[in-house]
Design an enzyme around this catalytic site. Structure first.
Site, PDB file in Angstrom:
ATOM      1  N   LYS A 246       3.553   5.483  -5.430  1.00 62.68           N
ATOM      2  CA  LYS A 246       4.506   4.387  -5.245  1.00 62.68           C
ATOM      3  C   LYS A 246       3.849   3.021  -5.433  1.00 62.68           C
ATOM      4  O   LYS A 246       4.427   2.131  -6.039  1.00 62.68           O
ATOM      5  CB  LYS A 246       5.127   4.420  -3.836  1.00 62.68           C
ATOM      6  CG  LYS A 246       5.882   5.695  -3.520  1.00 62.68           C
ATOM      7  CD  LYS A 246       6.686   5.553  -2.229  1.00 62.68           C
ATOM      8  CE  LYS A 246       5.848   5.316  -0.987  1.00 62.68           C
ATOM      9  NZ  LYS A 246       4.968   6.439  -0.631  1.00 62.68           N
TER      10      LYS A 246
ATOM     11  N   ARG B  65      11.565   4.282   6.905  1.00 61.80           N
ATOM     12  CA  ARG B  65      10.817   5.520   7.115  1.00 61.80           C
ATOM     13  C   ARG B  65      11.584   6.580   7.891  1.00 61.80           C
ATOM     14  O   ARG B  65      11.081   7.683   8.081  1.00 61.80           O
ATOM     15  CB  ARG B  65       9.524   5.214   7.885  1.00 61.80           C
ATOM     16  CG  ARG B  65       8.583   4.349   7.111  1.00 61.80           C
ATOM     17  CD  ARG B  65       7.354   5.112   6.708  1.00 61.80           C
ATOM     18  NE  ARG B  65       6.517   4.273   5.889  1.00 61.80           N
ATOM     19  CZ  ARG B  65       5.194   4.323   5.905  1.00 61.80           C
ATOM     20  NH1 ARG B  65       4.576   5.142   6.711  1.00 61.80           N
ATOM     21  NH2 ARG B  65       4.512   3.535   5.113  1.00 61.80           N
TER      22      ARG B  65
ATOM     23  N   ARG C  46      -9.479   8.739  -1.603  1.00 63.88           N
ATOM     24  CA  ARG C  46      -9.314   7.287  -1.751  1.00 63.88           C
ATOM     25  C   ARG C  46     -10.404   6.513  -0.991  1.00 63.88           C
ATOM     26  O   ARG C  46     -10.741   6.855   0.134  1.00 63.88           O
ATOM     27  CB  ARG C  46      -7.957   6.931  -1.161  1.00 63.88           C
ATOM     28  CG  ARG C  46      -7.286   5.746  -1.769  1.00 63.88           C
ATOM     29  CD  ARG C  46      -6.042   5.430  -0.978  1.00 63.88           C
ATOM     30  NE  ARG C  46      -4.810   5.867  -1.595  1.00 63.88           N
ATOM     31  CZ  ARG C  46      -3.627   5.870  -0.967  1.00 63.88           C
ATOM     32  NH1 ARG C  46      -3.550   5.502   0.295  1.00 63.88           N
ATOM     33  NH2 ARG C  46      -2.556   6.269  -1.583  1.00 63.88           N
TER      34      ARG C  46
ATOM     35  N   ARG D 220     -10.300   4.546   4.732  1.00 67.92           N
ATOM     36  CA  ARG D 220      -9.452   4.098   5.829  1.00 67.92           C
ATOM     37  C   ARG D 220      -9.143   5.281   6.738  1.00 67.92           C
ATOM     38  O   ARG D 220      -8.994   6.398   6.258  1.00 67.92           O
ATOM     39  CB  ARG D 220      -8.136   3.525   5.288  1.00 67.92           C
ATOM     40  CG  ARG D 220      -8.306   2.185   4.621  1.00 67.92           C
ATOM     41  CD  ARG D 220      -6.986   1.465   4.361  1.00 67.92           C
ATOM     42  NE  ARG D 220      -5.825   2.340   4.245  1.00 67.92           N
ATOM     43  CZ  ARG D 220      -4.841   2.162   3.371  1.00 67.92           C
ATOM     44  NH1 ARG D 220      -4.882   1.160   2.522  1.00 67.92           N
ATOM     45  NH2 ARG D 220      -3.816   2.967   3.345  1.00 67.92           N
TER      46      ARG D 220
ATOM     47  N   ARG E  22       0.433  12.618   8.561  1.00 70.79           N
ATOM     48  CA  ARG E  22       1.389  11.720   7.894  1.00 70.79           C
ATOM     49  C   ARG E  22       2.412  12.524   7.112  1.00 70.79           C
ATOM     50  O   ARG E  22       3.593  12.191   7.084  1.00 70.79           O
ATOM     51  CB  ARG E  22       0.643  10.765   6.946  1.00 70.79           C
ATOM     52  CG  ARG E  22      -0.126   9.669   7.667  1.00 70.79           C
ATOM     53  CD  ARG E  22      -1.086   8.955   6.742  1.00 70.79           C
ATOM     54  NE  ARG E  22      -0.422   8.065   5.793  1.00 70.79           N
ATOM     55  CZ  ARG E  22      -1.046   7.473   4.779  1.00 70.79           C
ATOM     56  NH1 ARG E  22      -2.340   7.674   4.590  1.00 70.79           N
ATOM     57  NH2 ARG E  22      -0.400   6.682   3.977  1.00 70.79           N
TER      58      ARG E  22
END
Ligand SMILES: [Zn+2]
Length: 216
Positions: A13, A88, A127, A160, A171
């Site tokens: 996204k 969300r 990432r 992160r 998540r």
């Protein structure tokens, strides 16, 4: 143009958002980025939000909706906007509808990226982010020239907390429980475009711009 990008974390996204906001000259509104800024500025809201985000959980609706309402009142949102990471859950989607009505605006499109969970875990847990400039790398898909060092400024690359594998699993669970129903909510309104997020960035981008172009 008023757009919402939906889809699990790591579905691509962010990359598509950058392309669309350039194309349509609209602001990119990411609640995740707003919360990170608020945390950097040492605000109470930022600190509260970070606790939820680090656990892989959703920031409570009242806080999130208020942040969005405030952001929509900025002058640049009059030109349109692209939301990424909001709403969300169905409650947020309903609150957002009310906000849009109060501003006298209508959504043009909700774009939903679908990507299998295994692909997501691989993408996100690889990432790495530069501590200094925030540039994003990937251990497999976009490695820096020197391991763990930013190509631009020599800053340290870090993972992160919300990108760690355990947090990603969490998540995804929350996404499937709470955010996936939002897709159904918009489907009933007939305003959703489905995109295969496993396709290349170029293919996804072309498909979306073609559909949006035909709508206008
Ligand atoms: Zn950097």
């Amino acid at each position: 143009m008023r757009i919402i990008l939906m889809g699990p974390p790591g579905a691509g996204k962010g990359t598509e958002a950058e392309s669309l906001v350039k194309h349509y000259h609209i602001p990119h509104i990411s609640t995740g980025n707003i919360f990170r800024e608020l945390y950097k500025d040492k605000t109470t809201v930022g600190k509260i939000a970070k606790e939820f985000i680090d656990r892989g959980e959703l920031v409570p609706d009242d806080i999130t909706n208020e942040i969005v309402r405030h952001r929509l009142s900025h002058a640049d949102a009059k030109k349109g906007f692209l939301f990424d990471g909001y709403p969300r859950n169905v409650n947020q989607a309903k609150a957002f509808d009310e906000m849009l009505i109060s501003f006298g605006w209508k959504l043009d499109a909700v774009i939903n990226f679908s990507v299998p969970d295994e692909v997501i875990v691989k993408r996100i847990s690889g990432r790495r982010v530069c501590e200094v400039c925030g540039a994003v790398y990937h251990t497999e898909n976009k490695p820096p020239k020197v391991e763990n060092i930013c190509d631009v400024d020599g800053g340290m690359l870090i993972q992160r907390v919300d990108d760690m594998e355990k947090t990603v699993q969490r998540r995804l669970r929350i996404y499937n429980q709470q955010t996936a129903p939002v897709i159904g909510y918009y489907e009933e309104k007939g305003s959703i475009i489905h995109v295969d997020g496993t396709k290349s960035i170029q293919e996804v981008d072309q498909t979306i711009k073609k559909v949006l172009g035909e709508m206008n």
